[in-house]
Write a protein that holds these residues in place. Structure first.
Motif, PDB file in Angstrom:
ATOM      1  N   PRO A  39      10.521   4.439  19.792  1.00  0.00           N
ATOM      2  CA  PRO A  39      11.698   5.149  20.299  1.00  0.00           C
ATOM      3  C   PRO A  39      12.419   4.405  21.434  1.00  0.00           C
ATOM      4  O   PRO A  39      13.585   4.676  21.703  1.00  0.00           O
ATOM      5  N   ASN A  40      11.731   3.457  22.096  1.00  0.00           N
ATOM      6  CA  ASN A  40      12.349   2.753  23.227  1.00  0.00           C
ATOM      7  C   ASN A  40      12.994   1.430  22.843  1.00  0.00           C
ATOM      8  O   ASN A  40      13.450   0.693  23.706  1.00  0.00           O
ATOM      9  N   ILE A  41      13.001   1.098  21.555  1.00  0.00           N
ATOM     10  CA  ILE A  41      13.379  -0.267  21.183  1.00  0.00           C
ATOM     11  C   ILE A  41      14.840  -0.593  21.529  1.00  0.00           C
ATOM     12  O   ILE A  41      15.149  -1.701  21.942  1.00  0.00           O
ATOM     13  N   VAL A  42      15.733   0.408  21.386  1.00  0.00           N
ATOM     14  CA  VAL A  42      17.141   0.129  21.676  1.00  0.00           C
ATOM     15  C   VAL A  42      17.330  -0.146  23.165  1.00  0.00           C
ATOM     16  O   VAL A  42      18.017  -1.094  23.557  1.00  0.00           O
ATOM     17  N   GLU A  43      16.659   0.658  23.974  1.00  0.00           N
ATOM     18  CA  GLU A  43      16.743   0.464  25.423  1.00  0.00           C
ATOM     19  C   GLU A  43      16.209  -0.922  25.801  1.00  0.00           C
ATOM     20  O   GLU A  43      16.810  -1.644  26.605  1.00  0.00           O
ATOM     21  N   ALA A  44      15.086  -1.303  25.172  1.00  0.00           N
ATOM     22  CA  ALA A  44      14.489  -2.605  25.473  1.00  0.00           C
ATOM     23  C   ALA A  44      15.413  -3.732  25.029  1.00  0.00           C
ATOM     24  O   ALA A  44      15.588  -4.727  25.748  1.00  0.00           O
ATOM     25  N   ALA A  45      16.028  -3.570  23.852  1.00  0.00           N
ATOM     26  CA  ALA A  45      16.933  -4.610  23.345  1.00  0.00           C
ATOM     27  C   ALA A  45      18.142  -4.743  24.268  1.00  0.00           C
ATOM     28  O   ALA A  45      18.607  -5.848  24.553  1.00  0.00           O
ATOM     29  N   ARG A  46      18.615  -3.587  24.769  1.00  0.00           N
ATOM     30  CA  ARG A  46      19.767  -3.632  25.675  1.00  0.00           C
ATOM     31  C   ARG A  46      19.388  -4.370  26.961  1.00  0.00           C
ATOM     32  O   ARG A  46      20.132  -5.216  27.449  1.00  0.00           O
ATOM     33  N   VAL A  95      13.460   3.329  12.149  1.00  0.00           N
ATOM     34  CA  VAL A  95      13.537   2.930  13.555  1.00  0.00           C
ATOM     35  C   VAL A  95      15.017   2.888  13.924  1.00  0.00           C
ATOM     36  O   VAL A  95      15.874   2.728  13.046  1.00  0.00           O
ATOM     37  N   ASP A  96      15.325   3.078  15.232  1.00  0.00           N
ATOM     38  CA  ASP A  96      16.739   3.034  15.625  1.00  0.00           C
ATOM     39  C   ASP A  96      17.271   1.613  15.487  1.00  0.00           C
ATOM     40  O   ASP A  96      16.580   0.650  15.800  1.00  0.00           O
ATOM     41  N   SER A  97      18.519   1.518  15.046  1.00  0.00           N
ATOM     42  CA  SER A  97      19.144   0.208  14.876  1.00  0.00           C
ATOM     43  C   SER A  97      19.566  -0.330  16.234  1.00  0.00           C
ATOM     44  O   SER A  97      20.046   0.421  17.087  1.00  0.00           O
ATOM     45  N   ILE A  98      19.418  -1.652  16.427  1.00  0.00           N
ATOM     46  CA  ILE A  98      19.899  -2.240  17.682  1.00  0.00           C
ATOM     47  C   ILE A  98      21.285  -2.851  17.497  1.00  0.00           C
ATOM     48  O   ILE A  98      21.855  -3.392  18.429  1.00  0.00           O
ATOM     49  N   THR A  99      21.838  -2.748  16.272  1.00  0.00           N
ATOM     50  CA  THR A  99      23.175  -3.323  16.029  1.00  0.00           C
ATOM     51  C   THR A  99      24.247  -2.753  16.969  1.00  0.00           C
ATOM     52  O   THR A  99      25.099  -3.498  17.418  1.00  0.00           O
ATOM     53  N   PRO A 100      24.222  -1.435  17.299  1.00  0.00           N
ATOM     54  CA  PRO A 100      25.235  -0.950  18.240  1.00  0.00           C
ATOM     55  C   PRO A 100      25.215  -1.671  19.590  1.00  0.00           C
ATOM     56  O   PRO A 100      26.243  -1.759  20.245  1.00  0.00           O
ATOM     57  N   VAL A 101      24.056  -2.203  20.018  1.00  0.00           N
ATOM     58  CA  VAL A 101      24.046  -2.944  21.284  1.00  0.00           C
ATOM     59  C   VAL A 101      24.110  -4.457  21.086  1.00  0.00           C
ATOM     60  O   VAL A 101      24.577  -5.180  21.954  1.00  0.00           O
TER      61      VAL A 101
END
Lengths: 144, 382
Positions: A39-46, A95-101
């Protein structure tokens, strides 16, 4: 340029990290692997993006009951490869996509969606990329 | 808005790619890229081969930069096995990688000239590429697919008797490449300036690498950022541009040819004596990342092992994979006749064939042959 231990500590503070591993690299700086819960992957990618990280690619590795996703970032200023590791269950491979960031992740996520069947929530266009549009079979890189 | 579909078998590109261009008049207003038409399942094949075999398998991913994939792969495996390679092997790896960069960039410049109708640029750059291929033939026995990389070092040594011939070729390149650059500039400059612009922000947002990113002012080069082989011991500069247009990409590639000559001269002068391949035992379970700067940008291989002599997982990401999506922004606002050279500017692998289907608003289709497209590209005001 920061030392390995120092950078690992920085990452531990700046990312929602669960575990930080350091692996040897012959003739160069050690590779750093950071475990992140899905659940934290987008935050981590950002955070990686804001630290100046460039997404190199995402590797998907299949295990008995889960998929491991490894997001490889290159911190060009530091001359370091930092990989974020997360896992998703095979029963619900989402899993949430990181493409938006990170725009550059669009093709990479589509490839994993095609070949392993992992769904990326919030991807702007999760269409077929590698496989033909009308592909009906199982994701071809899966072993089970 | 009318849509023009180009590909999947695309004129002048040997890796099939499908482009859908939305046009208003002759101006490109939207672009969508589709790949996957030549997916050969190499990652899957790799799981059934031994480390020794995979080195040869991945050499066949690309016909132009065939050395860089095995180089990445063996580096990843060496990380897992903790294998220290001999100094001489590091230098030989560097020499092969740089010769490859020269031949790839000269090939690109020739094709760019060919697309734009500047045949003298095509003929001259291929003329100077030829002696580089001759060196490969002399050193490796092959003009392509050199089969030089191996886990633990390199497979073949560079005999001292070959070195004068290599130095002679480097001298020729040092003398002729600036002349070629001048000629290319005078015939192509007007046409290339300001087209296919990739802004610095977009270069970063799309995670582009290699000459495509450097032309947009992102000074990232795997050879400097994540040094491997003998690069830490050799002096060279990162060539970068500012404008991000096709002209800047051309200048970066020509500049890099001269930097490669500089690296090669030092590497040949300082080539240390000794072994070329380290001995090693079994590769333990583990994971490793191999990185190298291909002529087109950063190449990355991720290898996971399980204690057998085969990889459990082998992920390969070639540089074009991250540069290609950037075309979506590079093509916007450009004229249709510039589309070919803009697609070519990121240097996906080249060859020829086939046709383009033009669809107008009413859904009528028109097939354009390669000659028609080339004519359109060449007739645009130089």
């Amino acid at each position: 340029m920061t030392g390995t231990a120092e950078l690992a500590e920085q990452l531990r503070q700046k990312l929602p990290a669960e575990e930080v591993e350091v692996k040897p690299h012959m003739g160069g700086k050690e590779r750093i692997f950071v475990s992140i819960s899905a659940p934290n992957i987008v935050e981590a990618a950002r955070s990686m993006r804001d630290l100046g990280g460039r997404l190199s690619t995402i590797s998907c590795v299949e295990h008995l009951s889960l998929f491991e996703l490894i997001y490889h970032f290159s911190l060009d200023q530091e001359g370091r490869v930092v990989s974020l590791r997360t896992t998703v269950k095979k029963t619900n491979p989402e899993v949430d996509s990181i493409t938006p960031v990170i725009k550059g992740a669009a093709f990479i996520e589509r490839e994993i969606h095609d070949l392993f069947g992992v769904k990326f929530r919030g991807h702007p266009s999760l269409k077929r990329l590698i496989l033909p549009p009308r592909w009906k079979g199982e994701p071809p890189l899966r072993k089970d | 808005m009318p849509v023009i579909s180009i590909g999947p078998v695309h004129p002048l590109l040997d890796e099939p790619v499908a482009l859908r261009l939305e046009v208003e008049g002759k101006t490109i207003k939207g672009a969508e890229i589709e790949i996957g038409h030549i997916h050969r399942g190499i990652e899957k094949l790799s799981e059934r081969m031994t480390f020794e075999q995979v080195t040869f398998l991945v050499e066949r991913i690309c016909g132009i930069c065939s050395n860089v994939h095995p180089l990445c792969f063996v580096q990843a495996v060496e990380d897992i096995g903790g294998i220290e390679i001999p100094e001489r092997a590091k230098y030989i790896r560097t020499i092969i990688a740089e010769l490859e960069r020269i031949h790839s960039h000269l090939l690109w410049l020739g094709i760019a000239g060919h697309i734009l109708g500047a045949e003298e640029v095509f003929l001259k750059s291929w003329k100077y590429r030829e002696p580089v291929l001759d060196i490969f033939e002399l050193v490796c026995g092959n003009r392509q697919n050199y089969a030089m990389m191996a886990v633990g070092g390199v497979r073949k040594d560079i005999s001292p008797s070959y070195i004068p011939k290599i130095i002679e070729t480097l001298k020729l390149l040092r003398e002729k490449v600036p002349e070629l650059a001048e000629e290319a500039e005078s015939s192509l400059k007007k046409r290339l300036r300001g087209i296919g612009v990739l802004t610095r922000e977009n270069a970063i947002a799309y995670c582009t690498t290699g000459p495509t990113a450097r032309a947009a002012g992102v000074a990232s080069d795997t050879r400097k950022v994540h040094p491997y082989a003998a690069y830490p011991e050799l002096e060279f500069d990162i060539v970068k541009g500012e404008e991000g247009d096709v002209l800047a990409q051309t200048e970066v590639r020509i500049g890099e040819v001269l930097q490669s000559v500089r690296i090669l001269e030092q590497a040949l002068k300082n080539l240390p004596p000794g072994e070329i391949r380290a001995e090693f035992k079994n590769i333990p379970p583990g994971e490793g990342i191999g990185l190298a700067e291909a002529p087109r940008g950063e190449d990355i291989h991720y290898v996971r092992t399980n204690g057998t002599n085969m990889p459990e997982r082998h992920k390969i990401r070639a540089p074009t994979y991250v540069n290609l999506p950037a075309l979506e922004t590079m093509l916007l606002g450009n004229k249709l006749e510039d589309a070919l050279i803009i697609v070519a500017s990121i240097d996906p692998c080249f060859s020829c064939t086939d046709r383009v289907t033009v669809v107008n608003e009413k859904g009528e289709e028109k097939i354009m042959s390669e000659e028609e497209l080339l004519r359109m590209s060449r007739n645009a005001a130089l």
